[in-house]
Write a protein that holds these residues in place. Structure first.
Motif, PDB file in Angstrom:
ATOM      1  N   ALA A  43     -12.973  31.543 -30.633  1.00 30.64           N
ATOM      2  CA  ALA A  43     -13.808  31.611 -31.829  1.00 30.64           C
ATOM      3  C   ALA A  43     -13.798  33.044 -32.349  1.00 30.64           C
ATOM      4  N   ALA A  44     -14.142  33.209 -33.612  1.00 34.17           N
ATOM      5  CA  ALA A  44     -14.216  34.545 -34.199  1.00 34.17           C
ATOM      6  C   ALA A  44     -15.317  35.349 -33.513  1.00 34.17           C
ATOM      7  N   PHE A  45     -15.002  36.626 -33.240  1.00 37.89           N
ATOM      8  CA  PHE A  45     -15.956  37.535 -32.594  1.00 37.89           C
ATOM      9  C   PHE A  45     -15.819  38.884 -33.283  1.00 37.89           C
ATOM     10  N   GLY A  46     -16.454  38.990 -34.450  1.00 37.27           N
ATOM     11  CA  GLY A  46     -16.246  40.183 -35.272  1.00 37.27           C
ATOM     12  C   GLY A  46     -14.798  40.253 -35.707  1.00 37.27           C
ATOM     13  N   ALA A  47     -14.167  41.415 -35.475  1.00 38.11           N
ATOM     14  CA  ALA A  47     -12.752  41.571 -35.807  1.00 38.11           C
ATOM     15  C   ALA A  47     -11.843  41.033 -34.712  1.00 38.11           C
ATOM     16  N   ASP A  48     -12.420  40.611 -33.580  1.00 39.95           N
ATOM     17  CA  ASP A  48     -11.643  40.114 -32.443  1.00 39.95           C
ATOM     18  C   ASP A  48     -11.798  38.601 -32.319  1.00 39.95           C
ATOM     19  N   LYS A  85     -15.828  30.411 -18.494  1.00 44.27           N
ATOM     20  CA  LYS A  85     -15.562  31.850 -18.459  1.00 44.27           C
ATOM     21  C   LYS A  85     -15.081  32.318 -19.819  1.00 44.27           C
ATOM     22  N   ALA A  86     -15.523  33.504 -20.213  1.00 48.47           N
ATOM     23  CA  ALA A  86     -15.080  34.135 -21.456  1.00 48.47           C
ATOM     24  C   ALA A  86     -14.278  35.388 -21.133  1.00 48.47           C
ATOM     25  N   ASN A  87     -13.552  35.904 -22.131  1.00 52.64           N
ATOM     26  CA  ASN A  87     -12.709  37.065 -21.890  1.00 52.64           C
ATOM     27  C   ASN A  87     -13.500  38.365 -21.788  1.00 52.64           C
ATOM     28  N   PHE A  88     -14.788  38.338 -22.145  1.00 52.38           N
ATOM     29  CA  PHE A  88     -15.660  39.488 -21.940  1.00 52.38           C
ATOM     30  C   PHE A  88     -16.699  39.123 -20.883  1.00 52.38           C
ATOM     31  N   PRO A  89     -16.846  39.907 -19.816  1.00 57.79           N
ATOM     32  CA  PRO A  89     -17.777  39.543 -18.735  1.00 57.79           C
ATOM     33  C   PRO A  89     -19.191  39.240 -19.208  1.00 57.79           C
ATOM     34  N   LEU A  90     -19.735  40.058 -20.113  1.00 60.96           N
ATOM     35  CA  LEU A  90     -21.081  39.807 -20.601  1.00 60.96           C
ATOM     36  C   LEU A  90     -21.147  38.523 -21.420  1.00 60.96           C
ATOM     37  N   ALA A  91     -20.044  38.190 -22.052  1.00 68.85           N
ATOM     38  CA  ALA A  91     -20.015  36.968 -22.861  1.00 68.85           C
ATOM     39  C   ALA A  91     -20.050  35.717 -21.993  1.00 68.85           C
ATOM     40  N   THR A  92     -19.545  35.823 -20.759  1.00 65.12           N
ATOM     41  CA  THR A  92     -19.568  34.664 -19.867  1.00 65.12           C
ATOM     42  C   THR A  92     -20.996  34.221 -19.584  1.00 65.12           C
TER      43      THR A  92
END
Length: 199
Positions: free
Chosen positions: A48-53, A88-95
């Protein structure tokens, strides 16, 4: 002897995980076949869109019930269950946020399910429509589908197959609207199920 279907076509997989032969040319059985899930080699991916990433991640496939009829595709059925508690997400805090009450609410709704209702194939390419249940809410969804013969098999060997489903949903339709200021509403989905025909 029943009718014989020949699937012959060039397939260009979009994901490197699908390191499969590009040519499928095989005679299908006239009887529907039940397939068992290879759980370690199956996966559900999202982005999903995450700002510019892009926010990307995976959710393990806990189970699948698959009945394939390559002569009469509408008689086929696919049911998939995912374990949201291990998302799991690609950013630890996002998980942590992903599993939390604002998005998957994994504590209260540990299972995400998909149940097919209609299937149509033209050779190895098709469309699968059904229902997905997320956070206890069920909505219709449709996937583009591709059927692959796995690497190393003979052209007429249907004992091991891979099914790849791609589609998208709006997470707000399921009440998963947490972090809406940071993460886009549309979520792209890819389900890869690797199967072995049951004896």
């Amino acid at each position: 002897m029943g009718p014989v279907l020949y699937i012959c076509g060039m397939i260009r997989p979009a994901l490197s995980v699908l390191a499969l032969p590009l040519l499928i040319c095989t005679a299908a059985l006239a009887e529907p076949s039940r397939y068992a899930l290879d759980r370690d080699r199956s996966r559900f991916a999202f982005d999903a869109a995450f700002g510019a990433d892009r926010l990307t991640g995976t959710i393990p496939v806990a189970s699948a019930d698959v009945l394939l009829d390559l002569v009469q595709p509408p008689d086929s059925r696919i049911s998939v269950t995912l374990n949201s508690r291990q998302a799991k997400a690609n950013f630890p805090l996002a998980t942590r946020a992903l599993r939390g009450p604002g998005i998957l609410n994994a504590g209260a709704s540990p299972a995400i399910t998909f149940q097919s209702r209609e299937m149509a194939f033209n050779g190895s390419v098709g469309r699968v429509s059904g229902e997905i249940t997320l956070r206890g809410q069920t909505r219709p969804i449709a996937f583009d589908a591709r059927l692959y013969r796995q690497r190393g098999q003979e052209p007429d060997d249907l004992s091991r197959l891979s099914v790849r489903l791609t589609g998208h949903l709006n997470r707000s339709d399921f009440g998963a609207d947490g972090w809406s200021g940071l993460v886009g509403d549309q979520v792209n989905l890819t389900i890869l199920v690797r199967l072995t025909r049951a004896e």
